[in-house]
Design a protein around this motif. Structure first.
Motif, mmCIF file in Angstrom:
data_model
loop_
_atom_site.group_PDB
_atom_site.id
_atom_site.type_symbol
_atom_site.label_atom_id
_atom_site.label_comp_id
_atom_site.label_asym_id
_atom_site.label_seq_id
_atom_site.Cartn_x
_atom_site.Cartn_y
_atom_site.Cartn_z
ATOM 1 N N MET A 129 0.828 -1.197 0.000
ATOM 2 C CA MET A 129 0.000 0.000 0.000
ATOM 3 C C MET A 129 0.867 1.253 0.000
ATOM 4 O O MET A 129 0.611 2.205 -0.755
ATOM 5 C CB MET A 129 -0.924 0.013 1.215
ATOM 6 N N MET A 130 1.941 1.253 0.800
ATOM 7 C CA MET A 130 2.806 2.420 0.875
ATOM 8 C C MET A 130 3.527 2.657 -0.442
ATOM 9 O O MET A 130 3.639 3.798 -0.911
ATOM 10 C CB MET A 130 3.813 2.238 2.014
ATOM 11 N N GLU A 131 4.037 1.589 -1.060
ATOM 12 C CA GLU A 131 4.725 1.744 -2.337
ATOM 13 C C GLU A 131 3.774 2.236 -3.415
ATOM 14 O O GLU A 131 4.142 3.038 -4.282
ATOM 15 C CB GLU A 131 5.361 0.417 -2.774
ATOM 16 N N PHE A 132 2.554 1.762 -3.347
ATOM 17 C CA PHE A 132 1.560 2.210 -4.313
ATOM 18 C C PHE A 132 1.341 3.710 -4.187
ATOM 19 O O PHE A 132 1.343 4.447 -5.176
ATOM 20 C CB PHE A 132 0.250 1.459 -4.101
ATOM 21 N N LEU A 133 1.165 4.177 -2.966
ATOM 22 C CA LEU A 133 0.920 5.594 -2.750
ATOM 23 C C LEU A 133 2.145 6.435 -3.089
ATOM 24 O O LEU A 133 2.035 7.500 -3.698
ATOM 25 C CB LEU A 133 0.501 5.842 -1.298
ATOM 26 N N LYS A 134 3.334 5.950 -2.730
ATOM 27 C CA LYS A 134 4.549 6.736 -2.951
ATOM 28 C C LYS A 134 4.992 6.743 -4.405
ATOM 29 O O LYS A 134 5.283 7.788 -4.978
ATOM 30 C CB LYS A 134 5.691 6.192 -2.080
ATOM 31 N N SER A 135 5.045 5.552 -5.014
ATOM 32 C CA SER A 135 5.642 5.432 -6.337
ATOM 33 C C SER A 135 4.634 5.621 -7.458
ATOM 34 O O SER A 135 4.907 6.326 -8.428
ATOM 35 C CB SER A 135 6.301 4.058 -6.477
ATOM 36 N N ILE A 136 3.475 5.001 -7.338
ATOM 37 C CA ILE A 136 2.512 5.040 -8.429
ATOM 38 C C ILE A 136 1.732 6.348 -8.413
ATOM 39 O O ILE A 136 1.489 6.944 -9.460
ATOM 40 C CB ILE A 136 1.570 3.826 -8.351
ATOM 41 N N LEU A 137 1.363 6.808 -7.229
ATOM 42 C CA LEU A 137 0.614 8.057 -7.147
ATOM 43 C C LEU A 137 1.520 9.252 -6.888
ATOM 44 O O LEU A 137 1.068 10.382 -6.843
ATOM 45 C CB LEU A 137 -0.453 7.961 -6.046
ATOM 46 N N ASP A 138 2.811 9.015 -6.697
ATOM 47 C CA ASP A 138 3.797 10.084 -6.578
ATOM 48 C C ASP A 138 3.527 11.012 -5.398
ATOM 49 O O ASP A 138 3.628 12.229 -5.514
ATOM 50 C CB ASP A 138 3.853 10.889 -7.883
ATOM 51 N N ILE A 139 3.142 10.445 -4.276
ATOM 52 C CA ILE A 139 3.038 11.239 -3.043
ATOM 53 C C ILE A 139 4.397 11.187 -2.359
ATOM 54 O O ILE A 139 4.854 10.123 -1.949
ATOM 55 C CB ILE A 139 1.972 10.684 -2.081
ATOM 56 N N GLU A 140 5.059 12.307 -2.270
ATOM 57 C CA GLU A 140 6.379 12.345 -1.660
ATOM 58 C C GLU A 140 6.260 12.576 -0.148
ATOM 59 O O GLU A 140 5.419 13.333 0.316
ATOM 60 C CB GLU A 140 7.227 13.455 -2.288
ATOM 61 N N ASN A 141 7.138 11.912 0.575
ATOM 62 C CA ASN A 141 7.237 12.134 2.018
ATOM 63 C C ASN A 141 5.899 11.972 2.741
ATOM 64 O O ASN A 141 5.422 12.874 3.424
ATOM 65 C CB ASN A 141 7.801 13.527 2.306
ATOM 66 N N ILE A 142 5.277 10.805 2.548
ATOM 67 C CA ILE A 142 4.057 10.526 3.299
ATOM 68 C C ILE A 142 4.408 10.513 4.784
ATOM 69 O O ILE A 142 5.318 9.797 5.219
ATOM 70 C CB ILE A 142 3.459 9.164 2.893
ATOM 71 N N ARG A 143 3.713 11.310 5.535
ATOM 72 C CA ARG A 143 4.041 11.451 6.955
ATOM 73 C C ARG A 143 3.158 10.511 7.778
ATOM 74 O O ARG A 143 1.962 10.753 7.937
ATOM 75 C CB ARG A 143 3.843 12.912 7.380
ATOM 76 N N LEU A 144 3.759 9.451 8.302
ATOM 77 C CA LEU A 144 3.053 8.505 9.154
ATOM 78 C C LEU A 144 3.315 8.843 10.615
ATOM 79 O O LEU A 144 4.369 9.379 10.969
ATOM 80 C CB LEU A 144 3.500 7.073 8.853
ATOM 81 N N HIS A 145 2.365 8.499 11.458
ATOM 82 C CA HIS A 145 2.530 8.701 12.902
ATOM 83 C C HIS A 145 3.240 7.493 13.510
ATOM 84 O O HIS A 145 4.287 7.637 14.164
ATOM 85 C CB HIS A 145 1.164 8.907 13.554
ATOM 86 N N GLU A 146 2.692 6.295 13.289
ATOM 87 C CA GLU A 146 3.306 5.052 13.756
ATOM 88 C C GLU A 146 2.854 3.908 12.858
ATOM 89 O O GLU A 146 1.807 3.994 12.204
ATOM 90 C CB GLU A 146 2.899 4.727 15.208
ATOM 91 N N VAL A 147 3.641 2.812 12.881
ATOM 92 C CA VAL A 147 3.254 1.569 12.232
ATOM 93 C C VAL A 147 3.322 0.470 13.290
ATOM 94 O O VAL A 147 4.310 0.379 14.029
ATOM 95 C CB VAL A 147 4.178 1.224 11.049
ATOM 96 N N HIS A 148 2.261 -0.335 13.389
ATOM 97 C CA HIS A 148 2.195 -1.418 14.377
ATOM 98 C C HIS A 148 2.162 -2.774 13.675
ATOM 99 O O HIS A 148 1.473 -2.932 12.665
ATOM 100 C CB HIS A 148 0.927 -1.297 15.236
ATOM 101 N N PHE A 149 2.909 -3.731 14.203
ATOM 102 C CA PHE A 149 2.856 -5.112 13.745
ATOM 103 C C PHE A 149 2.413 -6.007 14.890
ATOM 104 O O PHE A 149 2.818 -5.816 16.034
ATOM 105 C CB PHE A 149 4.226 -5.575 13.238
#
Length: 335
Positions: free
Chosen positions: A143-163
């Protein structure tokens, strides 16, 4: 399709192609099980988990799922990529990703919720023995690669990622990738970001979609005699509308800076109604989409603005006197 007694869903065949691309990039010999699924439209989740965990055991490389996801292209996500490419903001893209996520992975629902100033994008749990850290991280990273590379959103600012899975070595690799705090051993696998991020415009999405639509419109122009610039614009606007569910005459007229009455008059001069022109375009695009072996009938129906595959099939039979499958067998590419 492979079937498992512990079936928890199926995977879009394009992800099998993505995994094969990773093997090729790493100059690794792909296992036969991976080669066996290359021509499948979908395959069982357990095959996906087995292939990923086997590769992880072979390489013993941290953050492997992030590496694999970095190679994703629109073709690996199928119709979901085309549907999201028509979005204008991050909120629209995430809404579309949520609605059609199961076309890529049908089994674990994707949940999007707002809690105060934070947006949570979470994946439901599978039975613990069926899940794995690598399947979780690749789901998020795709999902992140899709948003960053395909939709060209630079520097997506996330708060946290949980696993959900236990803490792993090299946490720094994950935090460098996501550019935020990453926590393991959490209650659920999720991405947290500020709600304010949702208004960010998508720079590349519209450009990419317009390129696709330009090619489609030019193909239509060759089939429709006596077209003029207004017809060309109308076809492009209808094509765009079909892909983001805004193809009603009111919306199309507004996009063309015309009143509904003006648009109707323009079509009347050609002896057409709006509905007839839209169905012409749908029919011609349906025959183009049916030539693509990677698009299912359900996906083609969505591309043409039908909420149900059965509605598309009925319409196609009215247009051609054949079912889509009959047309594909008779006139589609030879496999």
């Amino acid at each position: 399709m492979y079937v498992s007694n512990d079936h928890v869903g199926s995977i879009y065949g394009g992800l099998g192609q993505l995994l094969l691309t990773y093997y090729q990039h790493q100059n690794l010999v792909p296992p036969q099980k991976l080669l066996d699924i290359q021509d499948l439209e979908r395959f069982d989740f357990m095959i996906w988990r087995e292939l990923l965990t086997s590769l992880h055991q072979q390489l013993q490389r941290p953050a492997l799922g992030l590496e694999i996801a970095a190679l994703v292209e629109p073709k690996h996500l199928g119709i979901l990529a085309y549907l999201v490419l028509s979005c204008e903001t991050l909120a629209d893209a995430l809404r579309r990703y949520h609605d059609y996520h199961r076309l890529v992975y049908d089994g674990i629902p994707l949940q999007i919720n707002v809690d105060g100033e934070l947006l949570s994008i979470a994946w439901d749990k599978v039975p613990y023995n069926l899940g794995a850290q690598i399947t979780d991280e690749i789901a998020i990273a795709l999902m992140m690669e899709f948003l960053k590379s395909i939709l060209d959103i630079e520097n997506i600012r996330l708060h946290e990622v949980h696993f959900e899975h236990s803490v792993t070595k090299n946490v720094m690799l994950y935090e460098q990738y996501f550019r935020c705090k990453v926590r393991f051993g959490q209650a659920k696998t999720q991405v947290l970001m500020a709600v304010s991020e949702l208004n960010r415009p998508l720079k590349k999405g519209d450009q990419t979609l317009q390129h696709i639509l330009k090619q489609q419109a030019e193909a239509l122009l060759e089939k429709l005699p006596n077209t003029n610039p207004a017809d060309y614009r109308l076809q492009q606007t209808i094509l765009a509308g079909l892909q983001n569910n805004s193809f009603q005459i009111e919306h199309v007229a507004q996009k063309m800076n015309m009143s509904v009455r003006q648009l109707q008059r323009h079509l009347q001069q050609q002896g057409k109604t709006y509905q007839q022109r839209m169905q012409e375009i749908r029919c011609m695009m349906a025959t183009e989409y049916l030539k693509d072996p990677h698009l299912s009938l359900q996906e083609i129906a969505l591309l043409l603005g039908y909420s149900e595959q059965s509605a598309f099939q009925r319409a196609f039979k009215q247009w051609t006197k054949m079912t889509p499958q009959q047309w594909k067998n008779e006139k589609g590419p030879v496999s």
